[in-house]
Design a protein around this motif. Structure first.
Motif, mmCIF file in Angstrom:
data_model
loop_
_atom_site.group_PDB
_atom_site.id
_atom_site.type_symbol
_atom_site.label_atom_id
_atom_site.label_comp_id
_atom_site.label_asym_id
_atom_site.label_seq_id
_atom_site.Cartn_x
_atom_site.Cartn_y
_atom_site.Cartn_z
ATOM 1 N N GLU A 229 10.034 -4.460 9.493
ATOM 2 C CA GLU A 229 9.942 -4.988 8.136
ATOM 3 C C GLU A 229 9.251 -3.938 7.277
ATOM 4 O OE1 GLU A 229 7.963 -8.518 5.386
ATOM 5 O OE2 GLU A 229 7.739 -8.629 7.572
ATOM 6 N N ILE A 230 9.855 -3.585 6.154
ATOM 7 C CA ILE A 230 9.297 -2.555 5.276
ATOM 8 C C ILE A 230 8.485 -3.233 4.178
ATOM 9 C CG2 ILE A 230 9.821 -0.651 3.711
ATOM 10 C CD1 ILE A 230 12.431 -0.227 5.307
ATOM 11 N N ILE A 231 7.189 -2.956 4.166
ATOM 12 C CA ILE A 231 6.288 -3.502 3.148
ATOM 13 C C ILE A 231 5.940 -2.352 2.203
ATOM 14 C CG2 ILE A 231 4.072 -4.634 2.718
ATOM 15 C CD1 ILE A 231 4.269 -5.711 5.642
ATOM 16 N N VAL A 232 6.464 -2.424 1.002
ATOM 17 C CA VAL A 232 6.351 -1.308 0.058
ATOM 18 C C VAL A 232 5.078 -1.446 -0.776
ATOM 19 C CG1 VAL A 232 7.447 -0.135 -1.893
ATOM 20 C CG2 VAL A 232 8.855 -1.065 -0.037
ATOM 21 N N ILE A 233 4.349 -0.331 -0.890
ATOM 22 C CA ILE A 233 3.182 -0.278 -1.771
ATOM 23 C C ILE A 233 3.443 0.732 -2.885
ATOM 24 C CG2 ILE A 233 1.515 -1.008 -0.017
ATOM 25 C CD1 ILE A 233 0.732 1.993 0.289
ATOM 26 N N THR A 234 2.705 0.594 -3.974
ATOM 27 C CA THR A 234 2.852 1.500 -5.110
ATOM 28 C C THR A 234 1.966 2.731 -4.914
ATOM 29 O OG1 THR A 234 1.018 0.528 -6.343
ATOM 30 C CG2 THR A 234 3.206 -0.489 -6.619
ATOM 31 N N GLU A 235 2.189 3.723 -5.762
ATOM 32 C CA GLU A 235 1.346 4.917 -5.683
ATOM 33 C C GLU A 235 -0.105 4.582 -6.043
ATOM 34 O OE1 GLU A 235 1.225 9.495 -7.393
ATOM 35 O OE2 GLU A 235 3.160 8.478 -7.187
ATOM 36 N N GLU A 236 -0.291 3.674 -6.985
ATOM 37 C CA GLU A 236 -1.659 3.266 -7.332
ATOM 38 C C GLU A 236 -2.344 2.597 -6.140
ATOM 39 O OE1 GLU A 236 -4.121 0.486 -10.548
ATOM 40 O OE2 GLU A 236 -1.948 0.693 -10.727
ATOM 41 N N GLN A 237 -1.613 1.752 -5.434
ATOM 42 C CA GLN A 237 -2.179 1.115 -4.241
ATOM 43 C C GLN A 237 -2.467 2.152 -3.160
ATOM 44 O OE1 GLN A 237 1.035 -1.739 -3.764
ATOM 45 N NE2 GLN A 237 -0.336 -3.443 -4.283
ATOM 46 N N MET A 238 -1.593 3.130 -3.036
ATOM 47 C CA MET A 238 -1.834 4.215 -2.084
ATOM 48 C C MET A 238 -3.142 4.931 -2.403
ATOM 49 S SD MET A 238 0.479 7.627 -1.389
ATOM 50 C CE MET A 238 0.045 8.356 -2.981
ATOM 51 N N HIS A 239 -3.415 5.128 -3.682
ATOM 52 C CA HIS A 239 -4.654 5.801 -4.079
ATOM 53 C C HIS A 239 -5.885 4.941 -3.800
ATOM 54 C CE1 HIS A 239 -3.491 9.668 -5.763
ATOM 55 N NE2 HIS A 239 -2.362 9.091 -6.092
ATOM 56 N N ASN A 240 -5.656 3.675 -3.557
ATOM 57 C CA ASN A 240 -6.729 2.790 -3.095
ATOM 58 C C ASN A 240 -6.698 2.635 -1.574
ATOM 59 O OD1 ASN A 240 -8.326 1.514 -5.442
ATOM 60 N ND2 ASN A 240 -6.210 1.430 -6.169
ATOM 61 N N PHE A 241 -5.969 3.536 -0.926
ATOM 62 C CA PHE A 241 -5.891 3.633 0.541
ATOM 63 C C PHE A 241 -5.172 2.460 1.200
ATOM 64 C CE2 PHE A 241 -9.376 6.397 -0.732
ATOM 65 C CZ PHE A 241 -9.002 7.575 -0.102
ATOM 66 N N ALA A 242 -4.239 1.854 0.461
ATOM 67 C CA ALA A 242 -3.453 0.764 1.039
ATOM 68 C C ALA A 242 -2.428 1.259 2.057
ATOM 69 C CB ALA A 242 -2.754 -0.028 -0.063
ATOM 70 N N GLY A 243 -2.200 2.563 2.123
ATOM 71 C CA GLY A 243 -1.328 3.104 3.164
ATOM 72 C C GLY A 243 -2.090 3.498 4.408
ATOM 73 N N ASN A 244 -3.409 3.507 4.315
ATOM 74 C CA ASN A 244 -4.260 4.012 5.396
ATOM 75 C C ASN A 244 -4.797 2.849 6.233
ATOM 76 O OD1 ASN A 244 -7.225 5.719 6.065
ATOM 77 N ND2 ASN A 244 -5.240 6.648 6.407
ATOM 78 N N MET A 245 -3.873 2.199 6.924
ATOM 79 C CA MET A 245 -4.185 1.022 7.734
ATOM 80 C C MET A 245 -3.830 1.307 9.187
ATOM 81 S SD MET A 245 -2.259 -1.866 5.462
ATOM 82 C CE MET A 245 -2.589 -2.153 3.726
ATOM 83 N N LEU A 246 -4.382 0.494 10.088
ATOM 84 C CA LEU A 246 -4.046 0.626 11.503
ATOM 85 C C LEU A 246 -4.005 -0.751 12.153
ATOM 86 C CD1 LEU A 246 -3.537 2.685 13.839
ATOM 87 C CD2 LEU A 246 -5.970 2.437 14.386
ATOM 88 N N GLN A 247 -2.937 -1.007 12.891
ATOM 89 C CA GLN A 247 -2.832 -2.255 13.644
ATOM 90 C C GLN A 247 -3.469 -2.061 15.020
ATOM 91 O OE1 GLN A 247 1.114 -3.606 14.800
ATOM 92 N NE2 GLN A 247 0.561 -5.751 14.476
#
Length: 315
Positions: A229-247
């Motif tokens: 499942e692809i959960i898309v984040i925005t560039e602004e969210q990325m700058h808040n480290f929303a891409g920097n997660m770990l399961q």
């Protein structure tokens, strides 16, 4: 196995904004605070984060950084080392000279003392002599289940060395470039794992960072082919480290998606709901570490997939 219950973390002793990494880590910002205060705040954030993980059954191995070396980014060990199910450890070449001092063989002893088996060490660090870098699972995003590796190329992620890694670890390489807007310019994102996170059945990704349409299409196709499942984040969210997660795995095989509080607070309700279909969310405040270090929760956790030494357990 895509995720693990065991995490290695390094407690900082000299944390501050690293001037050597700031040249191409555009997430870093300086704080108008003394370095001693920055380090103290980073230690508080680190300790609170470890408590959150342990309270939910995640096995966290904490090793203290050493005061003898100037290693302001030691809190991000996933950039210099990775641990694999076949008992192999990979050690990586680092862009910043002071980050190379983070590499410590005594970490191997700590893991062996914890009952883990080390069969082999693949050392890529000689590439530094050629000015070639590949910064661990910061640069390489592994889909271990489907034997694929994703890599956003940058000064810290060399394509040829990435391909060599994929050959060594029998992974199919998915290569692309990811950019961010810095003073109205599109510049490469320093690490793949700040714009993309891989779970067992899902991926969080900032697709807007992949400017090339064909590359973006290729990444999407690979994820869809593997039923993510692809959960898309925005560039602004990325700058808040929303891409920097770990399961990770906690008590009773519970799945957790671990992130910073800044990342969590940047997500909208639909994104949270999508993640929670797969994992309970854990978050902790990492403001100082994020601001000065330019990295977040995922960067702080080096996953341990090494097999257990059964002979040690039975003795």
């Amino acid at each position: 196995m895509q995720i693990t219950n065991t995490i290695l973390m390094i407690r900082p002793v000299n944390f501050r904004m690293n001037e050597q990494t700031a040249v191409n880590n555009y997430f870093q910002e300086d704080l108008e605070v003394k370095n001693s205060e920055i380090n103290k705040n980073a230690q508080k954030e680190f300790d609170a984060f470890v408590c959150v993980l342990r309270a939910n059954g995640v096995h966290v191995i904490v090793v203290n950084d050493t005061v003898e070396t100037d290693t302001p980014d030691s809190v991000f060990p996933n950039n210099w080392i990775s641990f694999h199910e076949n008992g192999t450890i990979a050690v990586y070449p680092m862009f910043a000279e002071n980050r190379r001092m983070e590499r410590r063989e005594d970490i191997f002893d700590v893991l062996e003392a914890q009952g883990f088996l080390i069969n082999n060490v693949i050392d890529y660090t000689s590439a530094e002599e050629e000015g070639v870098f590949l910064e661990g699972t910061g640069s390489i995003l592994l889909d271990r289940i489907n034997e694929k590796a994703y890599c956003a190329l940058s000064e810290r992620a060399n394509e040829d060395l990435f391909i060599e890694f994929c050959e060594d670890f029998d992974c199919f390489p998915v290569v692309f470039t990811a950019n961010q807007t810095v003073k109205k310019q599109r510049l490469p994102i320093y690490h793949t794992n700040v714009m993309m996170a891989m779970g067992e059945n899902f991926a969080v990704i900032c697709l807007d960072a992949i400017d090339d349409k064909q590359e973006r299409k290729s990444v999407i196709e690979h994820l869809k082919k593997d039923s993510k499942e692809i959960i898309v984040i925005t560039e602004e969210q990325m700058h808040n480290f929303a891409g920097n997660m770990l399961q990770v795995i906690g008590d009773n095989e519970q799945r957790f998606m671990v992130m910073s509080s800044a990342a969590y607070e940047s997500l909208n309700a639909a994104q949270i709901k999508s993640i929670e279909r797969h994992s309970k969310i854990l978050h902790s405040s990492l403001r100082t570490i994020e601001t000065c270090g330019g990295g977040s929760a995922r960067c702080m956790m080096a996953e341990v997939f090494l097999p257990k030494n059964n002979s040690l357990e039975s003795s």
